[in-house]
Design a protein around this motif. Structure first.
Motif, mmCIF file in Angstrom:
data_model
loop_
_atom_site.group_PDB
_atom_site.id
_atom_site.type_symbol
_atom_site.label_atom_id
_atom_site.label_comp_id
_atom_site.label_asym_id
_atom_site.label_seq_id
_atom_site.Cartn_x
_atom_site.Cartn_y
_atom_site.Cartn_z
ATOM 1 N N UNK A 13 -1.559 2.625 0.379
ATOM 2 C CA UNK A 13 -2.295 2.809 1.576
ATOM 3 C C UNK A 13 -1.857 1.822 2.571
ATOM 4 N N UNK A 14 -1.886 2.280 3.966
ATOM 5 C CA UNK A 14 -1.650 1.119 5.140
ATOM 6 C C UNK A 14 -2.721 0.071 4.714
ATOM 7 N N UNK A 15 -1.857 -1.048 4.823
ATOM 8 C CA UNK A 15 -2.720 -2.557 4.681
ATOM 9 C C UNK A 15 -2.530 -2.829 3.243
ATOM 10 N N UNK A 16 -2.055 -2.265 2.436
ATOM 11 C CA UNK A 16 -2.134 -2.490 0.997
ATOM 12 C C UNK A 16 -0.818 -3.449 0.764
ATOM 13 N N UNK A 17 -0.593 -3.710 -0.585
ATOM 14 C CA UNK A 17 0.561 -4.690 -0.877
ATOM 15 C C UNK A 17 1.313 -3.687 -2.115
ATOM 16 N N UNK A 18 2.623 -4.348 -2.206
ATOM 17 C CA UNK A 18 3.285 -3.814 -3.274
ATOM 18 C C UNK A 18 4.345 -5.182 -3.896
#
Length: 121
Positions: A13-18
């Motif tokens: 989701x937008x704002x998330x991290x990978x």
């Protein structure tokens, strides 16, 4: 023969991290520079971030402050920590290695097969 294998892509989701990882294999003694590129549909492949063997880094303006590239020279592995992801970060991310010294000789460069990163709610 040098092989680069990426992992860590996915849907976020937008704002998330990978966190992306790329491991190079093939009787490698050393790698000069490693980096991440990306290609979105209908667009040219672009540099995201690169890092030299000594640790000097370079980032695209669009990811500065959000992405961090790092590498483990002993493991011939490069990482890309991606935070505060935006929909415009959606692309196939490719790992690249330049200046590879192997047991069979010098290899100018090699690419991974790519991993999809999709940022969507």
């Amino acid at each position: 023969q040098v092989q680069l294998v990426e992992s860590g892509g996915g849907l976020v989701q937008p704002g998330g991290s990978l966190r992306l990882s790329c491991a190079a294999s093939g009787s490698i003694f050393s790698i000069n520079a490693m980096g991440w590129y990306r290609q979105a549909p209908g667009k040219e492949r672009e540099l995201v971030a690169a890092i030299t063997r000594g640790g000097s880094t370079n980032y695209a303006d669009s990811v500065k402050g959000r992405f961090t590239i790092s590498r483990d020279n002993a493991k011939n592995t490069v990482y890309l920590q991606m935070n505060s992801l935006k929909p415009e970060d959606t692309a196939v991310y490719y790992c690249n290695a330049d200046g590879i010294l192997t047991a069979s000789g010098f290899v100018i460069g090699s690419w991974g097969q790519g991993t999809q990163v999709t940022v969507s709610s």
